[in-house]
Scaffold this motif. Structure first.
Motif, PDB file in Angstrom:
ATOM      1  N   LEU A 134     -12.648  -2.343  50.823  1.00 14.42           N
ATOM      2  CA  LEU A 134     -13.867  -2.502  50.033  1.00 14.42           C
ATOM      3  C   LEU A 134     -13.458  -2.468  48.568  1.00 14.42           C
ATOM      4  CD1 LEU A 134     -16.975  -2.706  50.006  1.00 14.42           C
ATOM      5  CD2 LEU A 134     -17.026  -0.203  49.999  1.00 14.42           C
ATOM      6  N   LEU A 135     -13.866  -3.497  47.825  1.00 17.95           N
ATOM      7  CA  LEU A 135     -13.459  -3.641  46.430  1.00 17.95           C
ATOM      8  C   LEU A 135     -14.663  -3.769  45.520  1.00 17.95           C
ATOM      9  CD1 LEU A 135     -10.921  -6.485  47.184  1.00 17.95           C
ATOM     10  CD2 LEU A 135     -10.304  -4.128  46.761  1.00 17.95           C
ATOM     11  N   ALA A 136     -14.591  -3.139  44.364  1.00 16.66           N
ATOM     12  CA  ALA A 136     -15.561  -3.369  43.292  1.00 16.66           C
ATOM     13  C   ALA A 136     -14.890  -4.346  42.327  1.00 16.66           C
ATOM     14  CB  ALA A 136     -15.904  -2.073  42.588  1.00 16.66           C
ATOM     15  N   VAL A 137     -15.559  -5.460  42.051  1.00 19.88           N
ATOM     16  CA  VAL A 137     -14.979  -6.530  41.236  1.00 19.88           C
ATOM     17  C   VAL A 137     -15.917  -6.850  40.084  1.00 19.88           C
ATOM     18  CG1 VAL A 137     -14.108  -8.905  41.239  1.00 19.88           C
ATOM     19  CG2 VAL A 137     -13.908  -7.501  43.299  1.00 19.88           C
ATOM     20  N   GLY A 138     -15.386  -6.916  38.877  1.00 24.24           N
ATOM     21  CA  GLY A 138     -16.219  -7.272  37.733  1.00 24.24           C
ATOM     22  C   GLY A 138     -15.415  -7.383  36.461  1.00 24.24           C
ATOM     23  N   TYR A 139     -16.122  -7.672  35.377  1.00 28.41           N
ATOM     24  CA  TYR A 139     -15.503  -7.753  34.066  1.00 28.41           C
ATOM     25  C   TYR A 139     -15.604  -6.390  33.388  1.00 28.41           C
ATOM     26  CZ  TYR A 139     -15.503 -12.785  34.639  1.00 28.41           C
ATOM     27  OH  TYR A 139     -15.274 -14.052  35.109  1.00 28.41           O
ATOM     28  N   ALA A 140     -14.584  -6.024  32.644  1.00 24.52           N
ATOM     29  CA  ALA A 140     -14.597  -4.762  31.915  1.00 24.52           C
ATOM     30  C   ALA A 140     -15.635  -4.832  30.797  1.00 24.52           C
ATOM     31  CB  ALA A 140     -13.217  -4.484  31.335  1.00 24.52           C
ATOM     32  N   LEU A 141     -16.269  -3.698  30.504  1.00 23.43           N
ATOM     33  CA  LEU A 141     -17.238  -3.645  29.416  1.00 23.43           C
ATOM     34  C   LEU A 141     -16.556  -3.762  28.062  1.00 23.43           C
ATOM     35  CD1 LEU A 141     -19.599  -0.829  30.718  1.00 23.43           C
ATOM     36  CD2 LEU A 141     -19.972  -3.296  30.759  1.00 23.43           C
ATOM     37  N   GLU A 142     -15.350  -3.236  27.952  1.00 18.05           N
ATOM     38  CA  GLU A 142     -14.604  -3.285  26.709  1.00 18.05           C
ATOM     39  C   GLU A 142     -13.234  -3.887  26.963  1.00 18.05           C
ATOM     40  OE1 GLU A 142     -14.344   0.556  24.950  1.00 18.05           O
ATOM     41  OE2 GLU A 142     -16.449   0.995  25.298  1.00 18.05           O
ATOM     42  N   ARG A 143     -12.660  -4.385  25.911  1.00 24.57           N
ATOM     43  CA  ARG A 143     -11.298  -4.916  26.021  1.00 24.57           C
ATOM     44  C   ARG A 143     -10.348  -3.754  26.304  1.00 24.57           C
ATOM     45  NH1 ARG A 143     -11.074 -10.276  23.925  1.00 24.57           N
ATOM     46  NH2 ARG A 143      -8.864 -10.154  24.342  1.00 24.57           N
ATOM     47  N   PRO A 144      -9.299  -3.986  27.065  1.00 21.74           N
ATOM     48  CA  PRO A 144      -8.351  -2.900  27.329  1.00 21.74           C
ATOM     49  C   PRO A 144      -7.670  -2.432  26.046  1.00 21.74           C
ATOM     50  CG  PRO A 144      -7.581  -4.973  28.282  1.00 21.74           C
ATOM     51  CD  PRO A 144      -8.938  -5.223  27.705  1.00 21.74           C
ATOM     52  N   ALA A 145      -7.236  -1.194  26.059  1.00 22.58           N
ATOM     53  CA  ALA A 145      -6.512  -0.635  24.915  1.00 22.58           C
ATOM     54  C   ALA A 145      -5.204  -1.407  24.736  1.00 22.58           C
ATOM     55  CB  ALA A 145      -6.231   0.835  25.161  1.00 22.58           C
ATOM     56  N   PRO A 146      -4.688  -1.445  23.510  1.00 19.28           N
ATOM     57  CA  PRO A 146      -3.410  -2.126  23.300  1.00 19.28           C
ATOM     58  C   PRO A 146      -2.322  -1.473  24.138  1.00 19.28           C
ATOM     59  CG  PRO A 146      -4.164  -1.064  21.266  1.00 19.28           C
ATOM     60  CD  PRO A 146      -5.212  -0.854  22.305  1.00 19.28           C
ATOM     61  N   GLN A 147      -1.389  -2.287  24.575  1.00 19.48           N
ATOM     62  CA  GLN A 147      -0.299  -1.784  25.400  1.00 19.48           C
ATOM     63  C   GLN A 147       0.590  -0.858  24.577  1.00 19.48           C
ATOM     64  OE1 GLN A 147       2.106  -4.833  27.177  1.00 19.48           O
ATOM     65  NE2 GLN A 147       2.488  -3.583  28.959  1.00 19.48           N
ATOM     66  N   THR A 148       1.011   0.234  25.185  1.00 20.60           N
ATOM     67  CA  THR A 148       1.884   1.181  24.504  1.00 20.60           C
ATOM     68  C   THR A 148       3.338   0.789  24.721  1.00 20.60           C
ATOM     69  OG1 THR A 148       1.904   2.627  26.438  1.00 20.60           O
ATOM     70  CG2 THR A 148       0.244   3.074  24.754  1.00 20.60           C
ATOM     71  N   SER A 149       4.209   1.283  23.850  1.00 23.59           N
ATOM     72  CA  SER A 149       5.624   0.977  24.009  1.00 23.59           C
ATOM     73  C   SER A 149       6.147   1.678  25.263  1.00 23.59           C
ATOM     74  CB  SER A 149       6.409   1.417  22.770  1.00 23.59           C
ATOM     75  OG  SER A 149       6.266   2.806  22.591  1.00 23.59           O
ATOM     76  N   ARG A 150       7.161   1.135  25.832  1.00 21.85           N
ATOM     77  CA  ARG A 150       7.738   1.673  27.068  1.00 21.85           C
ATOM     78  C   ARG A 150       9.151   2.176  26.812  1.00 21.85           C
ATOM     79  NH1 ARG A 150       3.089   2.167  28.741  1.00 21.85           N
ATOM     80  NH2 ARG A 150       2.037   0.435  29.700  1.00 21.85           N
ATOM     81  N   ARG A 151       9.512   3.209  27.527  1.00 23.61           N
ATOM     82  CA  ARG A 151      10.878   3.710  27.460  1.00 23.61           C
ATOM     83  C   ARG A 151      11.796   2.787  28.236  1.00 23.61           C
ATOM     84  NH1 ARG A 151      10.673  10.199  28.459  1.00 23.61           N
ATOM     85  NH2 ARG A 151       9.508  10.711  26.577  1.00 23.61           N
TER      86      ARG A 151
END
Length: 110
Positions: free
Chosen positions: A70-87
């Protein structure tokens, strides 16, 4: 834009290991297509985990098969946060034995 997510029920005709594999492949396809379309997907599988609620879910939706996801599918209300740097992966994995020195665990060495 809809007020909330839509629900998607993935089901199979049978309920044997081959059906579970087919459902997993279908789920992977759904997730990839949803991502390509910019949709968010959340697995809401608690009703599938218990046999009685799984059976009730099948009856309530009128499907002839066996609910698998069972899946809930939709558009996010806000844009995702900027991607953080990775180690660097080397800060987590090493091919030598023993613990890494503290400065290497923090990724401070080259």
């Amino acid at each position: 834009m809809p007020a909330g997510p839509d629900l998607l029920l993935l089901s199979t005709a049978g309920d044997e290991p081959a059906d579970w594999l087919m459902a997993g492949r279908a789920l992977a396809t759904v997730l990839l297509v949803a991502t390509r379309l910019g949709l968010g997907v959340m697995l809401v599988n608690q009703p599938i985990d218990a046999e009685d609620t799984r059976r009730d879910l099948g009856r309530a939706t009128g499907i002839a098969g066996h609910p698998q996801a069972l899946l809930a599918v939709g558009y996010a209300l806000e844009r995702p946060a900027p991607q953080t740097s990775r180690r660097a992966v080397d800060t987590y994995f090493t091919n030598r034995r023993g613990p890494l020195p503290a400065d290497e665990r923090r990724g401070t060495t080259a």
